[in-house]
Design a protein around this motif. Structure first.
Motif, PDB file in Angstrom:
ATOM      1  N   LEU B 192       1.779  13.266   5.734  1.00 24.58           N
ATOM      2  CA  LEU B 192       0.518  12.667   5.346  1.00 24.58           C
ATOM      3  C   LEU B 192       0.399  12.635   3.834  1.00 24.58           C
ATOM      4  O   LEU B 192       0.606  13.668   3.180  1.00 24.58           O
ATOM      5  N   HIS B 193       0.094  11.477   3.316  1.00 27.55           N
ATOM      6  CA  HIS B 193      -0.197  11.360   1.881  1.00 27.55           C
ATOM      7  C   HIS B 193      -1.680  11.214   1.718  1.00 27.55           C
ATOM      8  O   HIS B 193      -2.322  10.468   2.441  1.00 27.55           O
ATOM      9  N   TYR B 194      -2.201  11.954   0.773  1.00 29.07           N
ATOM     10  CA  TYR B 194      -3.647  11.924   0.558  1.00 29.07           C
ATOM     11  C   TYR B 194      -3.902  11.788  -0.927  1.00 29.07           C
ATOM     12  O   TYR B 194      -3.273  12.489  -1.731  1.00 29.07           O
ATOM     13  N   TYR B 195      -4.797  10.893  -1.268  1.00 29.93           N
ATOM     14  CA  TYR B 195      -4.972  10.551  -2.677  1.00 29.93           C
ATOM     15  C   TYR B 195      -6.356  10.982  -3.130  1.00 29.93           C
ATOM     16  O   TYR B 195      -7.363  10.614  -2.530  1.00 29.93           O
ATOM     17  N   VAL B 196      -6.368  11.739  -4.159  1.00 26.68           N
ATOM     18  CA  VAL B 196      -7.643  12.257  -4.668  1.00 26.68           C
ATOM     19  C   VAL B 196      -7.804  11.821  -6.113  1.00 26.68           C
ATOM     20  O   VAL B 196      -6.899  12.034  -6.929  1.00 26.68           O
ATOM     21  N   LEU B 197      -8.919  11.240  -6.364  1.00 25.41           N
ATOM     22  CA  LEU B 197      -9.228  10.866  -7.744  1.00 25.41           C
ATOM     23  C   LEU B 197     -10.188  11.907  -8.270  1.00 25.41           C
ATOM     24  O   LEU B 197     -11.282  12.100  -7.750  1.00 25.41           O
ATOM     25  N   LEU B 198      -9.741  12.601  -9.271  1.00 26.65           N
ATOM     26  CA  LEU B 198     -10.552  13.675  -9.836  1.00 26.65           C
ATOM     27  C   LEU B 198     -11.394  13.092 -10.968  1.00 26.65           C
ATOM     28  O   LEU B 198     -10.865  12.468 -11.882  1.00 26.65           O
ATOM     29  N   HIS B 199     -12.661  13.265 -10.869  1.00 26.87           N
ATOM     30  CA  HIS B 199     -13.545  12.642 -11.851  1.00 26.87           C
ATOM     31  C   HIS B 199     -14.354  13.706 -12.569  1.00 26.87           C
ATOM     32  O   HIS B 199     -15.058  14.508 -11.959  1.00 26.87           O
ATOM     33  N   ASP B 200     -14.221  13.655 -13.881  1.00 24.28           N
ATOM     34  CA  ASP B 200     -14.996  14.575 -14.718  1.00 24.28           C
ATOM     35  C   ASP B 200     -16.324  13.917 -15.000  1.00 24.28           C
ATOM     36  O   ASP B 200     -16.399  12.893 -15.686  1.00 24.28           O
ATOM     37  N   VAL B 201     -17.385  14.491 -14.501  1.00 29.59           N
ATOM     38  CA  VAL B 201     -18.696  13.835 -14.586  1.00 29.59           C
ATOM     39  C   VAL B 201     -19.142  13.740 -16.037  1.00 29.59           C
ATOM     40  O   VAL B 201     -19.717  12.747 -16.467  1.00 29.59           O
ATOM     41  N   VAL B 202     -18.868  14.704 -16.822  1.00 27.13           N
ATOM     42  CA  VAL B 202     -19.376  14.732 -18.190  1.00 27.13           C
ATOM     43  C   VAL B 202     -18.568  13.799 -19.082  1.00 27.13           C
ATOM     44  O   VAL B 202     -19.107  12.964 -19.809  1.00 27.13           O
ATOM     45  N   ASP B 203     -17.246  13.951 -18.980  1.00 24.76           N
ATOM     46  CA  ASP B 203     -16.417  13.271 -19.975  1.00 24.76           C
ATOM     47  C   ASP B 203     -16.131  11.810 -19.614  1.00 24.76           C
ATOM     48  O   ASP B 203     -15.923  10.995 -20.516  1.00 24.76           O
ATOM     49  N   CYS B 204     -16.064  11.545 -18.336  1.00 23.69           N
ATOM     50  CA  CYS B 204     -15.556  10.220 -17.977  1.00 23.69           C
ATOM     51  C   CYS B 204     -16.663   9.297 -17.473  1.00 23.69           C
ATOM     52  O   CYS B 204     -17.740   9.740 -17.104  1.00 23.69           O
ATOM     53  N   ASP B 205     -16.253   8.090 -17.438  1.00 27.90           N
ATOM     54  CA  ASP B 205     -17.206   7.050 -17.059  1.00 27.90           C
ATOM     55  C   ASP B 205     -17.291   6.968 -15.539  1.00 27.90           C
ATOM     56  O   ASP B 205     -16.290   6.863 -14.833  1.00 27.90           O
ATOM     57  N   GLN B 206     -18.483   7.022 -15.051  1.00 25.81           N
ATOM     58  CA  GLN B 206     -18.698   7.064 -13.613  1.00 25.81           C
ATOM     59  C   GLN B 206     -18.312   5.740 -12.961  1.00 25.81           C
ATOM     60  O   GLN B 206     -17.679   5.698 -11.918  1.00 25.81           O
ATOM     61  N   THR B 207     -18.667   4.693 -13.635  1.00 28.56           N
ATOM     62  CA  THR B 207     -18.416   3.382 -13.047  1.00 28.56           C
ATOM     63  C   THR B 207     -16.927   3.106 -12.938  1.00 28.56           C
ATOM     64  O   THR B 207     -16.444   2.594 -11.942  1.00 28.56           O
ATOM     65  N   ARG B 208     -16.218   3.515 -13.946  1.00 30.57           N
ATOM     66  CA  ARG B 208     -14.780   3.289 -13.920  1.00 30.57           C
ATOM     67  C   ARG B 208     -14.162   4.039 -12.744  1.00 30.57           C
ATOM     68  O   ARG B 208     -13.334   3.518 -11.999  1.00 30.57           O
ATOM     69  N   ALA B 209     -14.638   5.236 -12.625  1.00 35.91           N
ATOM     70  CA  ALA B 209     -14.112   6.032 -11.531  1.00 35.91           C
ATOM     71  C   ALA B 209     -14.405   5.373 -10.190  1.00 35.91           C
ATOM     72  O   ALA B 209     -13.540   5.322  -9.320  1.00 35.91           O
ATOM     73  N   ASP B 210     -15.598   4.871 -10.055  1.00 29.88           N
ATOM     74  CA  ASP B 210     -15.950   4.225  -8.798  1.00 29.88           C
ATOM     75  C   ASP B 210     -15.058   3.027  -8.521  1.00 29.88           C
ATOM     76  O   ASP B 210     -14.581   2.855  -7.389  1.00 29.88           O
ATOM     77  N   SER B 211     -14.808   2.283  -9.577  1.00 31.93           N
ATOM     78  CA  SER B 211     -13.966   1.100  -9.371  1.00 31.93           C
ATOM     79  C   SER B 211     -12.544   1.500  -9.005  1.00 31.93           C
ATOM     80  O   SER B 211     -11.929   0.906  -8.105  1.00 31.93           O
ATOM     81  N   ILE B 212     -12.055   2.502  -9.675  1.00 29.73           N
ATOM     82  CA  ILE B 212     -10.692   2.947  -9.344  1.00 29.73           C
ATOM     83  C   ILE B 212     -10.658   3.402  -7.886  1.00 29.73           C
ATOM     84  O   ILE B 212      -9.730   3.097  -7.148  1.00 29.73           O
ATOM     85  N   TYR B 213     -11.711   4.131  -7.512  1.00 33.77           N
ATOM     86  CA  TYR B 213     -11.769   4.638  -6.139  1.00 33.77           C
ATOM     87  C   TYR B 213     -11.757   3.492  -5.134  1.00 33.77           C
ATOM     88  O   TYR B 213     -11.080   3.587  -4.113  1.00 33.77           O
ATOM     89  N   GLN B 214     -12.496   2.455  -5.477  1.00 30.65           N
ATOM     90  CA  GLN B 214     -12.485   1.292  -4.595  1.00 30.65           C
ATOM     91  C   GLN B 214     -11.083   0.732  -4.479  1.00 30.65           C
ATOM     92  O   GLN B 214     -10.609   0.431  -3.388  1.00 30.65           O
ATOM     93  N   ASN B 215     -10.425   0.629  -5.614  1.00 28.14           N
ATOM     94  CA  ASN B 215      -9.049   0.135  -5.619  1.00 28.14           C
ATOM     95  C   ASN B 215      -8.155   0.978  -4.734  1.00 28.14           C
ATOM     96  O   ASN B 215      -7.340   0.486  -3.979  1.00 28.14           O
ATOM     97  N   MET B 216      -8.345   2.255  -4.915  1.00 22.59           N
ATOM     98  CA  MET B 216      -7.522   3.179  -4.147  1.00 22.59           C
ATOM     99  C   MET B 216      -7.719   2.965  -2.649  1.00 22.59           C
ATOM    100  O   MET B 216      -6.757   2.906  -1.887  1.00 22.59           O
ATOM    101  N   LYS B 217      -8.981   2.862  -2.285  1.00 18.68           N
ATOM    102  CA  LYS B 217      -9.264   2.706  -0.870  1.00 18.68           C
ATOM    103  C   LYS B 217      -8.591   1.473  -0.308  1.00 18.68           C
ATOM    104  O   LYS B 217      -8.019   1.482   0.777  1.00 18.68           O
TER     105      LYS B 217
END
Lengths: 141, 1587
Positions: B192-217
């Motif tokens: 099983l491969h499982y992909y986790v996107l680790l997002h730093d709430v303070v330092d990183c951009d939330q929207t970017r993370a969300d978009s990457i997550y969408q891509n990942m999905k």
């Protein structure tokens, strides 16, 4: 019939009343000194099994009750619940039984001495001599 | 038994949990780093799912999974090196020690006779177990710890997250396919491969993370992607907040190793097997410290240079690996090349170990400081999502797939299957270890392995029933294929799955499965780690099933030589199992604890070793398994020492020494050395701590018997110096017995009673048997000697050096301040020297106490101030004999060292010299057991004992007595003159010097010598005019023993005429003071009448000694008494003791008989009647012997007679040669005694009459001759008084005393004793006042013959010596034998002379006493008839003596008729009173014998002495004229009576055939026939012409 023997009479408080070691006449026993405390340890530990097994038989002679590494422990429980233990490296059931029986008789005679207090250490050269004699006769001889 | 945090089920489930690998990108790693954690660590607390998860099996049946725990592992993490593993395990054990050390953590357990304090848990074991399982490498025979999935983590700030995900996924795939396999291992191909996107709430951009997550999905699929938001708190705020937020990570992180918790020291333990030599410790002492340092160094530099550092590695024996067991990686894995693997690890090692070793630094900070509680919730959700949405569905799929494969395979025939195995299985893949060639090697996808996979998967996800069945099937397959490793694994898991099914299965717990599994792991596949794991799980299961015995056996089975740590832990667990049995096997427990302790020790786990031994000691303590106990104590001591618990170590070693040991000598020596070494360290440590400054520690050896302590108030017994002529007074020594002391006490009391100050004696020696209620009194400047008895219980020699007494002192000087207690138990120089000024304390350099021996140490103290001195203890250095044994040179070196140390007045031991410990022991003698009250009797109470509490008083005079030329041996009766020197050694004058002795007759100081002094005022001297000669001055030597008469009477030659002098020697001295002599002191230097001995002054006095009459060795005790002139203290007198041993050799023996002379016709004047004959038999008893002193020739030079009335006359003519006796010769000497008219009535006067056989005549009436005479006389009287009981003490009881002394004897003797009493007292008083006394004077003589002799004695050296001496024969009665040998005179004296009792020996036969007693009785019974007043017939028949004077020969013509012979009968009254005499010629004494037999018959049959001649002559002789005459004789008067005898025929006649009766009372009828047996012969010749 070779091999070393360690004979101990254990009193009611698990205290050794009499101890004697027998080794074959031809063997030098320089190693014995180091093992002396081990003899005591093994004999003492075997008491648990003696106490367990003495109720399972009518015989006084319990045969081999315990084993530790190369040592066997044979036991004999007198009517007065004195425990005779024998540590031996080779099996010698009859010899040990005979030895126990003879020592039992010797012990009973000794214990009848009104000046001997049961459970106190036996310090008697005559007893020593008897033990040595029977040891030679039945064990190492 | 030990309790674990987890239950058995939990533990087993945790052991086998699904593994998931984590692969992080570097940016994600960095993000996690903010929290001071890696990603794996970050998710660790949330790996256990709190909620129930459901899973469907192949048959679509849903199963609930409880408490599923996911085990995440970092893919990048490298397996630790062997050494690191080992260290990790060891640390896991070692670090947990501290938890259980606090007291009270254990629980008390009472089993049979034993009380046991137990630790309820063994957290170190749990820790070790966790660590062990953590580092257990995955194996190919099972899939339980193979990773099921891989989680890829990428940070949201990554520039190309999707790309990175792909890269990471590829990395995983390549890694899985790489050859050889790297860790971690993977469950199967398509994990099983499982992909986790680790997002730093303070330092990183939330929207970017969300978009990457969408891509990942969209790229990877919805199920296997996750956006994880962390770090909601900025790092800055996090640092400022510092909230006390729970740290869920701490329990999962390996704790940092604090340096001091690691006991790096490892004992180089020589013997691999359990019985380690006890004596090997000597080497460890030297190595320990060095080793420690190197260990620390290694650990510090291990980060860079690698762990395989040089010195420590060989010290560690790897707990898991052993030379015989290859590491697990080399065990059969089809695709592993050991060499390649090794190089591979080596290559990666450098890069990876840096991070591994950075943990400690990181973890010192708090974890997760950037995480808010919502972050934690997100993490929890993430894990749940991962499991439920990704992992479980994947597992379901896999199970379905695998079970399909398996069921399809089941259709295939077994033969085909085996063929497949042949084709695929035996393909050689890489080098197979030669030892494994019996094992089948499966390919990765072999159907058997698929079966196993299926089973493992089912097991991991808690489908235990299914798993069990599958394992069971697999087991059979593996068994058929003889794939032992796989077989064992299947067995193990089958057992566990059955166990985990819990109670809802009917199947028995297959214990034998596990047994087989373990033995198979061990025997066939050589995989001890897996065997260990199986044991761990199995024992846990067994314990749960209460099969403790089996669990213990399993533990014991796993103990091996290979791994000490594992063995130790397992032994301990086994021990706990023994205790958990229904009937606890406490002795087994203790034994296994010992074994565990031993193995702990070997594994370097000192604390655990110590703990195990301490546990075991509870069982062995005081059970007299001596050697075993010694071993335990020794080990505890050693371990404690190594752990720097010095006090505990010392006390353990103390146990080894104090109790009765059965160890051989060498072992005891080792113990002793060890103890001293440890103790010295302890002391130096204490010294540093300064806690017990100035106080000496108490030592256990040697054993001091406080009650055997003796205190002597003098300097001890002085031995005679053989070289010098001077003998000092011996004093009293420690060897004096209680009897000795009693003897001295009696002597002292005797003097005191004479002095008139009766009081108690002051014994100089205090022992256990003396009364120690009062403190002994000592004096300033006089040494006090204390004898301490020490006992060495060991066989080894002990060396005590610098032994000294410890004391406390309270000065007596009164001041306003409270008295200060001074002690010498201090170590500073100043105080020490101050203490020495007060009490000078001796130091004994060295005392050697041999093994099993007692030794007495004598120590002296000399107080310099008055006060109260208390001896509190003994201080000494304790050492062994090792130095002395090694070389004499070394010993001298140490002694010189100690010398120099003493020169500096330091008592502080120099620790550098050798193993010596300075310490002390208390001296506390215990008083006698009290027995007065009930409390005393029921409890054990003891009275006080103050012998060591001394009272020091002001200075006193000290008399020193010494003798010059004191002889060792004397002849019996020999008199020698020696000189006594009396010196006052003290600082004040002394006076009133007196002396006494147990043998007062032994010596004399002379009296009548010092006319000018007149010291002896109590015995006034009466010197006859001829004695006034030049007095010898005191200081001159004494050339002659005796004082000679001035040669005025025998100018030409020796005079045989007697010289008579009168003196009253005894009269006033006849009291008890005769035994106490006043020693004449010279006049003080004008200081008045007191004769004082000034300080430093010495006086020499002559002293005469006379050898005892009895041959043999005599102990003569002298006691000198003196008083200080001015006494400041309560003590008014002092004494000096001297004990001399003298050997006396037999010399002369004299037997004397005194008889009245029979009437001789030649001298018919009255003088003859007042005389008597002394018949003396002299015998030289000495025999000529070689090498022994003897007398060659003995010459009697003079005989003197001492008596109030009698004087001595010689019968013989002059002879110049004297009377000589060779050895064993006998000589008869006859002399004549004459009764003096009593000129003066002063009855005390004695007459000395002398007959000299030599040129010189000795003045017997003055010293020393008269003194010895007097003493001998007193003793003679005492002996009479005692009858025959020779009890030595009252020998010198003087005359008035024996009345009382006689009464104490038994009934039989008292009868005779009282009789003697009256006799002897009348002898002495002789005043004639009593009736019987007056009569008795007829028979009693009361005279003493003094034989002065000169002998040529041969000494031992062969030299000839002329000695002089004197013997005394006391003659009390007529017709008795008196001997010079001092036997009770009553025996010989009371028996009349007769042939039957002539021999001395017969006199002493006891029958005689009885006879005499019966006599006395018969006499009593007859007294009414014959003996009025009960007078002894012996006396009453001898009151009047009579003699006949007539012609002896006559011719008469008988044809002319009767011949008439005129006979004059002379009658002499011997008694002291007037008597009436009746002479009856009509009756012969013989006629009375027949008629009044009882009257005259004496016990010896006197009638037999009647000469037979009388019988014949009586008939023909008749008295003519008057037949009865009666007359009165006054006292001492004599009278004559003219008689006529008529004979008718010629012949020889005895005219003694008349009877003389005497009566002394008014009653005329009581006439007593007088005895006179000597015939008086008349020979008549017929002159008539023959017809």
């Amino acid at each position: 019939m070779s091999g070393n023997y360690y004979f101990v009479i254990v009193g009611h408080q698990d205290n050794p009343v009499y101890e004697m070691e027998f080794s074959p006449p031809n063997k030098t026993n320089e190693k014995r000194d180091d093992l002396r405390h081990l003899n005591q340890f093994i004999a003492h530990a075997a008491l648990d099994l003696v106490d367990e097994q003495m109720w399972s038989t009518n015989n006084m002679y319990l045969k081999i009750v315990d084993k530790f590494n190369e040592w066997f422990v044979s036991a004999f429980v007198t009517a007065g619940r004195m425990r005779f233990l024998m540590l031996h490296e080779v099996k010698n059931e009859d010899g040990i039984k005979n030895f126990f029986t003879e020592m039992y008789e010797t012990y009973v005679k000794y214990a009848m001495n009104p000046f001997y207090e049961i459970n106190s250490p036996i310090k008697s050269s005559l007893f020593d001599k008897k033990a040595q004699f029977f040891g030679r006769k039945y064990l190492t001889g | 038994m030990s309790q674990c945090k987890q239950t058995a089920n939990e533990f087993i489930q945790n052991t086998f949990s699904p593994h998931v690998a984590v692969l992080c990108s570097s940016d994600a790693q960095l993000l996690c780093q903010k929290n001071n954690l890696s990603f794996v660590q970050l998710i660790q607390p949330f790996c256990r799912l709190s909620s129930e998860v459901h899973i469907r099996d192949a048959n679509n049946v849903s199963h609930a999974i409880h408490n599923l725990r996911i085990s995440a592992c970092d893919m990048a993490a490298q397996p630790p090196q062997q050494n690191a593993i080992k260290k990790q395990l060891s640390d896991a054990v070692g670090a947990t020690y501290g938890h259980i050390q606090e007291p009270g953590s254990g629980s008390m357990l009472s089993i049979g006779n034993y009380d046991l304090q137990l630790c309820s848990s063994t957290p170190w074991f749990d820790n070790w177990r966790d660590a062990f399982l953590h580092v257990l490498p995955a194996s190919d025979h099972e899939y339980l710890n193979h990773c099921l999935a891989c989680v890829f983590v990428v940070a949201s700030n990554n520039s190309d997250p999707l790309g990175t995900f792909t890269t990471l996924a590829n990395q995983q795939v390549t890694q899985q396919q790489q050859f050889p396999n790297k860790l971690p291992r993977w469950f199967c191909q398509g994990i099983l491969h499982y992909y986790v996107l680790l997002h730093d709430v303070v330092d990183c951009d939330q929207t970017r993370a969300d978009s990457i997550y969408q891509n990942m999905k969209s790229t990877f699929g919805v199920q296997i992607c996750h956006l994880l938001q962390v770090n909601s708190r900025s790092i800055n705020t996090a640092e400022s907040i510092k909230t006390a937020q729970p740290d869920p990570w701490s329990q999962f992180l390996i704790k940092p190793q604090s340096v001091d918790e690691v006991d790096g020291e490892h004992l180089p333990d020589g013997s691999p097997s359990f019985p380690s030599r006890l004596s090997e410790i000597t080497q460890s002492q030297t190595q320990t410290t060095g080793l420690t340092d190197s260990m620390y160094d290694n650990m510090e530099e291990s980060g860079s240079s690698g762990i395989t550092s040089s010195s420590s590695v060989d010290q560690f024996s790897h707990p898991l690996a052993s030379p015989t067991t290859p590491p697990s990686r080399d065990t059969p894995s089809p695709d592993s090349d050991p060499t390649a693997a090794a190089s591979g690890y080596q290559g990666d090692y450098r890069s990876s170990n840096t991070s591994h070793y950075k943990w400690p630094e990181r973890s010192s900070k708090t974890h997760g400081q950037c995480l808010t509680p919502s972050d934690l919730d997100r993490l929890r959700i993430f894990m749940h999502e991962f499991v439920v949405r990704a992992l479980v569905p994947w597992v379901e799929r896999q199970i379905k797939m695998l079970s399909e494969q398996v069921t399809s395979r089941k259709a295939i025939h077994r033969s085909f299957f085996s063929a497949t195995k042949k084709w695929f299985g035996n393909k050689p893949q890489g080098p197979v270890p030669s030892s494994q060639n019996t094992t089948v090697v499966y390919t990765k996808d072999a159907p058997e392995l698929q079966l196993r996979r299926l089973a493992d998967l089912a097991f991991l996800f808690q489908m235990y029933d299914f798993a069990y069945n599958t394992y069971h099937t697999a087991k059979k397959d593996f068994n058929n294929d003889q794939a032992w490793l796989h077989f064992a694994g299947a067995l193990e898991m089958a057992t566990l799955s059955l166990f985990l099914q819990g109670p809802n299965t009917q199947k028995q717990y297959p214990h034998h499965y596990m047994e087989t599994a373990i033995s198979t792991y061990l025997a066939y596949s050589r995989n001890p780690q897996y065997a260990t794991r199986a044991t761990l799980t199995s024992t846990e299961a067994l314990k749960k099933k209460a099969m403790f015995n089996e669990a213990a056996m399993q533990f014991l089975k796993m103990t091996s030589e290979d791994s000490d740590l594992t063995s130790a832990l397992f032994l301990e667990q086994a021990a706990h199992c023994f205790l958990a049995l229904k009937t606890p096997m406490v002795r087994k427990y203790s034994f296994h604890m010992i074994l565990a302790g031993h193995r702990f020790n070997k594994a370097g786990q000192r604390k655990h070793s110590l703990r195990a031994y301490t546990q075991a000691l509870q069982i062995y303590k005081a059970r007299h398994w001596a050697i075993a106990e010694d071993h335990i104590h020794f080990t505890i001591g050693r371990q404690s020492f190594n752990l720097k618990h010095l006090d505990r170590a010392a006390s353990s070693f103390k146990h080894l020494l104090v109790q009765e040991s059965k160890q051989p000598t060498s072992q005891q020596a080792a113990f002793l050395r060890e103890y001293l070494f440890v103790y010295k360290q302890l002391l130096s440590q204490d010294d540093r701590d300064n806690s017990t400054y100035g106080q000496l520690p108490e030592l256990p050896l040697p054993i001091i018997d406080s009650n055997a302590t003796k205190v002597l108030l003098t300097s001890g017994k002085r031995q005679k110096d053989p070289g010098s002529r001077k003998t000092l007074a011996s004093g009293v020594g420690f060897d004096s017995s209680a009897e000795d002391m009693a003897k001295w006490g009696t002597l002292e009391e005797r003097i005191l009673s004479v002095v008139g100050r009766p009081g108690k004696s002051s014994p100089p020696l205090f022992t256990n048997s003396t009364d120690n209620n009062a403190s002994p009194v000592a004096f300033v400047g006089e040494p006090i000697t204390v004898e301490v008895q020490v006992e060495n219980p060991l066989h080894v020699m002990l060396v005590l050096s610098d032994v000294t007494l410890l004391w406390t002192f309270v000065p007596a000087i009164q001041g306003s301040d409270p008295p200060q207690v001074i002690s010498n138990e201090i170590t500073t120089n100043v105080k020490k020297s101050l203490a020495d000024e007060i009490i000078q304390t001796s130091v004994v350099k060295e005392v050697i106490v041999q093994g099993i021996q007692n030794e007495c140490i004598q120590l002296t103290m000399t107080p310099r101030q008055p006060g109260q001195l208390r001896v509190v203890g003994l201080a000494y250095n304790l050492g062994t004999s090792s130095l002395a044994q090694n070389s004499a040179g070394l010993q001298s070196e140490t002694s010189s060292l100690s010398n120099s140390g003493l020169g500096n007045q330091t008592i502080k031991p120099s620790y550098t010299s050798s193993v010596l410990v300075r310490g002390k022991q208390k001296l506390e003698p215990r008083g006698p057991r009290l027995n007065n009250t009930k409390d005393d009797r029921t409890q054990k109470r003891y009275g006080p004992d103050r012998r060591l509490d001394l009272l020091v008083q002001e200075e006193m005079p000290i008399l020193e007595v010494s003798f010059l030329d004191f002889p060792d041996s004397l002849l019996c009766g020999e008199v020698q003159c020696i000189e006594v020197e009396l010196t006052n050694k003290g600082k004040s004058p002394l006076h009133a010097l007196r002396a006494t002795s147990t043998h007062p007759r032994f010596f004399t100081f002379g009296c009548g010598l010092n006319d000018l002094d007149g010291v002896m005022s109590n015995s006034p001297q009466q010197h006859p005019p001829q004695q006034q000669q030049q007095p010898q001055s005191l200081t001159s030597k004494y050339p002659y023993v005796y004082q000679m008469r001035a040669p005025h009477c025998g100018a030409i030659g020796p005079s045989l005429m007697s010289t008579v002098s009168t003196t009253s020697i005894g009269g006033s001295r006849g009291d008890s003071s005769a035994d106490v002599l006043h020693i004449p002191l010279p006049k003080g230097d004008g200081s008045g009448e007191d004769y004082q001995l000034m300080p430093g002054q010495a006086v020499k006095l002559p002293m005469w000694i006379r050898g005892d009459d009895i041959g043999g060795v005599h102990e003569v005790d002298f006691l000198f008494y003196y008083e200080p002139v001015k006494s400041l203290s309560t003590v008014r007198h002092r004494v000096v003791h001297h004990q001399a041993v003298l050997n006396t050799v037999e010399s002369l023996s004299v037997r004397t008989t005194v008889v009245r002379p029979s009437a001789s016709s030649g001298s018919s004047n009255g003088q003859e009647l007042n005389s008597c004959i002394f018949a003396c038999e002299l015998e030289n008893l000495s025999q000529v012997q070689v090498q022994r002193p003897h007398v060659q020739e003995l010459q009697v030079t003079q005989v003197s007679c001492v008596s109030p009335h009698w004087t001595l006359l010689s019968l013989g003519s002059k002879h110049n040669s004297g009377v000589r006796l060779g050895s064993r010769e006998t000589l008869q000497l006859v002399m004549k005694g004459l009764k003096q008219e009593q000129k003066s009535e002063s009855h005390g006067n004695l007459v000395f009459s002398e007959v000299a056989f030599d040129r010189d005549q000795v003045n017997t009436s003055c010293s020393p001759c008269s003194d010895f005479y007097w003493r001998s006389w007193l003793r003679h009287q005492a002996l009479i008084g005692e009858s025959s009981a020779n009890s030595g003490h009252s020998n010198f009881q003087s005359a008035p005393g024996f009345g009382s002394s006689g009464n104490i004897f038994g009934k039989d003797t008292r009868q005779s004793g009282t009789g003697n009493d009256s006799l002897s007292s009348s002898v002495i008083s002789n005043d004639g006042s009593s009736e019987s006394g007056a009569l008795e004077s007829a028979v009693f003589l009361r005279l003493t013959l003094v034989f002065l002799w000169k002998a040529w004695a041969v000494q031992e050296s062969g030299q000839m010596r002329v000695v002089v001496g004197q013997h005394h024969v006391h003659v009390n009665r007529l017709n008795t034998v008196a001997v010079s040998y001092p036997v009770p005179a009553s025996v010989s004296g009371l028996f009349p002379l007769s042939p039957a009792c002539g021999a001395k020996s017969t006199n002493r036969q006891p029958q005689k006493f009885l006879q005499r007693n019966s006599n006395a009785k018969s006499e009593d019974s007859l007294s009414g008839a014959t003996g009025p007043n009960g007078v002894d017939p012996e006396i009453s028949t001898r009151l009047v003596s009579y003699s006949f004077s007539h012609v002896h020969q006559r011719s008469h013509p008988f044809n002319q008729g009767l011949c008439q012979v005129p006979v004059t009968l002379t009658l002499q009254n011997h008694s002291g009173r007037e008597v009436r005499v009746m002479v009856d010629t009509g009756k012969t004494p013989e006629s009375f014998v027949s008629s009044f037999g009882a009257v005259v018959t004496s016990p010896e049959g006197q009638d037999k002495q009647v000469p037979p001649i009388a019988g014949s002559s009586v008939a023909s002789m008749r008295w003519l004229g008057l037949t009865q005459a009666s007359l009165t004789l006054a006292k001492g008067e004599n009278s004559t009576l003219a008689l006529k005898a008529g004979m008718t025929r010629p012949g020889t006649y005895n005219v003694n055939c008349l009877s003389v009766f005497v009566t002394f009372s008014a009653d005329q009828s009581q006439m007593i026939l007088q005895r006179h047996n000597t015939p008086s012969i008349v020979t008549l010749v017929d002159s008539s012409p023959t017809s």
